[in-house]
Design a protein around this motif. Structure first.
Motif, PDB file in Angstrom:
ATOM      1  N   UNK A   1       0.825  -1.375   0.091  1.00 30.83           N
ATOM      2  CA  UNK A   1       0.007  -0.194   0.220  1.00 30.83           C
ATOM      3  C   UNK A   1       0.723   0.513   0.017  1.00 30.83           C
ATOM      4  N   UNK A   2       0.793   2.399  -0.759  1.00 32.00           N
ATOM      5  CA  UNK A   2       1.461   3.446  -1.215  1.00 32.00           C
ATOM      6  C   UNK A   2       2.975   3.572  -1.592  1.00 32.00           C
ATOM      7  N   UNK A   3       2.850   2.566  -2.481  1.00 29.93           N
ATOM      8  CA  UNK A   3       4.840   2.120  -3.608  1.00 29.93           C
ATOM      9  C   UNK A   3       4.117   2.239  -4.478  1.00 29.93           C
ATOM     10  N   UNK A   4       5.108   2.953  -5.422  1.00 28.08           N
ATOM     11  CA  UNK A   4       4.623   3.227  -7.363  1.00 28.08           C
ATOM     12  C   UNK A   4       4.073   1.667  -7.193  1.00 28.08           C
ATOM     13  N   UNK A   5       3.970   1.616  -8.669  1.00 27.69           N
ATOM     14  CA  UNK A   5       3.943  -0.050  -9.380  1.00 27.69           C
ATOM     15  C   UNK A   5       5.224  -0.518  -9.582  1.00 27.69           C
ATOM     16  N   UNK A   6       6.051   0.762  -9.787  1.00 24.53           N
ATOM     17  CA  UNK A   6       7.797  -0.114  -9.598  1.00 24.53           C
ATOM     18  C   UNK A   6       7.975  -0.953  -9.251  1.00 24.53           C
ATOM     19  N   UNK A   7       7.936   0.229  -7.441  1.00 20.61           N
ATOM     20  CA  UNK A   7       8.693  -0.633  -6.690  1.00 20.61           C
ATOM     21  C   UNK A   7       7.183  -1.378  -5.522  1.00 20.61           C
ATOM     22  N   UNK A   8       6.169  -1.573  -5.799  1.00 20.45           N
ATOM     23  CA  UNK A   8       5.434  -2.675  -5.264  1.00 20.45           C
ATOM     24  C   UNK A   8       5.614  -3.757  -5.974  1.00 20.45           C
ATOM     25  N   UNK A   9       5.916  -4.157  -7.385  1.00 25.79           N
ATOM     26  CA  UNK A   9       6.368  -4.586  -8.011  1.00 25.79           C
ATOM     27  C   UNK A   9       7.588  -5.785  -7.484  1.00 25.79           C
ATOM     28  N   UNK A  10       8.630  -4.555  -7.210  1.00 24.84           N
ATOM     29  CA  UNK A  10       9.778  -5.567  -6.825  1.00 24.84           C
ATOM     30  C   UNK A  10       9.696  -5.956  -4.951  1.00 24.84           C
ATOM     31  N   UNK A  11       8.706  -5.376  -4.061  1.00 23.00           N
ATOM     32  CA  UNK A  11       8.397  -5.466  -3.185  1.00 23.00           C
ATOM     33  C   UNK A  11       7.936  -6.888  -3.307  1.00 23.00           C
ATOM     34  N   UNK A  12       7.271  -7.221  -3.813  1.00 27.26           N
ATOM     35  CA  UNK A  12       5.733  -8.405  -3.816  1.00 27.26           C
ATOM     36  C   UNK A  12       7.271  -9.109  -4.679  1.00 27.26           C
ATOM     37  N   UNK A  13       8.037  -9.297  -5.532  1.00 28.52           N
ATOM     38  CA  UNK A  13       8.930 -10.368  -6.080  1.00 28.52           C
ATOM     39  C   UNK A  13       9.719 -10.717  -4.989  1.00 28.52           C
ATOM     40  N   UNK A  14      10.559 -10.276  -3.755  1.00 21.87           N
ATOM     41  CA  UNK A  14      11.390 -10.035  -3.396  1.00 21.87           C
ATOM     42  C   UNK A  14      10.575 -10.821  -1.510  1.00 21.87           C
TER      43      UNK A  14
ATOM     44  N   UNK B   1       9.407 -14.850   2.402  1.00 18.25           N
ATOM     45  CA  UNK B   1       8.667 -15.793   2.281  1.00 18.25           C
ATOM     46  C   UNK B   1       8.487 -17.600   1.884  1.00 18.25           C
ATOM     47  N   UNK B   2       8.952 -17.861   0.581  1.00 20.94           N
ATOM     48  CA  UNK B   2       8.816 -18.552   0.313  1.00 20.94           C
ATOM     49  C   UNK B   2      10.987 -19.316   0.971  1.00 20.94           C
TER      50      UNK B   2
ATOM     51  N   UNK C   1      -1.694  -6.962  -8.813  1.00 25.47           N
ATOM     52  CA  UNK C   1      -0.418  -7.716  -8.307  1.00 25.47           C
ATOM     53  C   UNK C   1      -1.364  -9.418  -9.190  1.00 25.47           C
ATOM     54  N   UNK C   2      -2.234 -10.068  -9.003  1.00 23.40           N
ATOM     55  CA  UNK C   2      -2.677 -11.002 -10.109  1.00 23.40           C
ATOM     56  C   UNK C   2      -2.331 -11.613 -11.176  1.00 23.40           C
ATOM     57  N   UNK C   3      -1.638 -10.175 -12.054  1.00 23.97           N
ATOM     58  CA  UNK C   3      -1.191 -10.473 -13.318  1.00 23.97           C
ATOM     59  C   UNK C   3       0.651 -11.177 -13.211  1.00 23.97           C
ATOM     60  N   UNK C   4       1.016  -9.709 -12.020  1.00 23.35           N
ATOM     61  CA  UNK C   4       1.905  -9.777 -11.928  1.00 23.35           C
ATOM     62  C   UNK C   4       2.843 -11.720 -11.032  1.00 23.35           C
ATOM     63  N   UNK C   5       1.648 -12.154 -10.354  1.00 22.20           N
ATOM     64  CA  UNK C   5       2.023 -13.100  -9.805  1.00 22.20           C
ATOM     65  C   UNK C   5       1.910 -14.806 -10.388  1.00 22.20           C
ATOM     66  N   UNK C   6       1.081 -14.254 -11.675  1.00 24.77           N
ATOM     67  CA  UNK C   6       0.823 -15.577 -12.976  1.00 24.77           C
ATOM     68  C   UNK C   6       1.790 -15.367 -13.604  1.00 24.77           C
ATOM     69  N   UNK C   7       2.507 -14.413 -14.213  1.00 28.75           N
ATOM     70  CA  UNK C   7       3.700 -13.769 -14.683  1.00 28.75           C
ATOM     71  C   UNK C   7       5.255 -14.177 -14.249  1.00 28.75           C
ATOM     72  N   UNK C   8       5.423 -14.391 -12.808  1.00 27.07           N
ATOM     73  CA  UNK C   8       6.552 -14.254 -12.060  1.00 27.07           C
ATOM     74  C   UNK C   8       7.094 -15.797 -11.855  1.00 27.07           C
ATOM     75  N   UNK C   9       8.119 -16.201 -11.740  1.00 27.85           N
ATOM     76  CA  UNK C   9       9.249 -17.644 -11.581  1.00 27.85           C
ATOM     77  C   UNK C   9       8.177 -18.081  -9.820  1.00 27.85           C
ATOM     78  N   UNK C  10       7.186 -17.783  -9.717  1.00 30.33           N
ATOM     79  CA  UNK C  10       6.682 -18.201  -8.085  1.00 30.33           C
ATOM     80  C   UNK C  10       5.404 -18.878  -8.453  1.00 30.33           C
ATOM     81  N   UNK C  11       4.818 -18.280  -9.809  1.00 29.83           N
ATOM     82  CA  UNK C  11       3.517 -19.090 -10.217  1.00 29.83           C
ATOM     83  C   UNK C  11       3.356 -20.331  -9.921  1.00 29.83           C
TER      84      UNK C  11
END
Length: 183
Positions: A93-106, A111-112, A145-155
């Motif tokens: 919440x409150x991040x830019x799209x680029x920062x949010x994507x990087x934070x989500x992936x890391x 978590x894994x 978010x859902x698109x990012x997760x589906x296209x990520x190496x974590x899917x």
């Protein structure tokens, strides 16, 4: 279009007879040796036997259930009731799209690595956003978010994504349920 085949001797005789009956509209210059050279004769086409009709192709089996929808009923009940305590919380919440994507992936990687099964992902409430404006308006992160997760190496490691219980953020958050690591 295929290359012209030469005339057979019989066709050449017939052509000569037809050409003799035609008056030219304009006088041509004297023909050159190239004009008089015989055209190359190409091999005749071979006719193929008609093939036996093939049996109709069976339709493909329906696709397997996507990894996003394969929790058992107990998991879904526990998620809906808020009985699950997330192992890891990730706030975008409150991040830019680029920062949010990087934070989500890391964050999902972290978590894994920790062996977490459930991630609480705080995104902010979804807003009706025009697809062309998702880069700057409110609700843009949630929309991606859902698109990012589906296209990520974590899917392949994600078992399900569900809306969070009201005590964990309700519409402004998601649960990401990770598959149990085998090994």
């Amino acid at each position: 279009m295929s290359a012209p085949r030469g005339l057979s001797a019989e066709e050449a005789q017939a052509w000569e007879k037809v050409a003799a009956t035609v008056k030219p509209m304009h006088r041509r210059q004297k023909p050159t040796s190239e004009d008089l050279a015989p055209a190359p004769v190409l091999p005749k086409k071979v006719l193929l036997k008609p093939q036996q009709p093939r049996p109709p192709v069976k339709p493909a089996p329906p696709p397997a259930r996507t990894p996003q929808n394969n929790l058992d009923g107990q998991w879904d009940k526990r998620l809906k009731s808020g009985a699950i305590q997330p192992d890891f919380t990730l706030d975008l919440h409150g991040h830019t799209l680029d920062a949010a994507y990087d934070r989500l992936m890391s964050g999902v990687s972290q978590a894994r690595a920790m062996g977490a099964r459930t991630i609480l992902l705080v995104t902010g409430k979804p807003r009706p956003v025009d697809p062309a404006d998702r880069g700057s308006k409110r609700g843009a992160i949630r929309a991606k978010v859902l698109d990012w997760l589906a296209a990520s190496s974590h899917h392949a490691a994600i078992a399900a994504v569900r809306r969070a219980h009201i005590r964990h953020g309700g519409e402004g958050a998601l649960y990401i349920v990770l598959r149990r690591e085998r090994g």
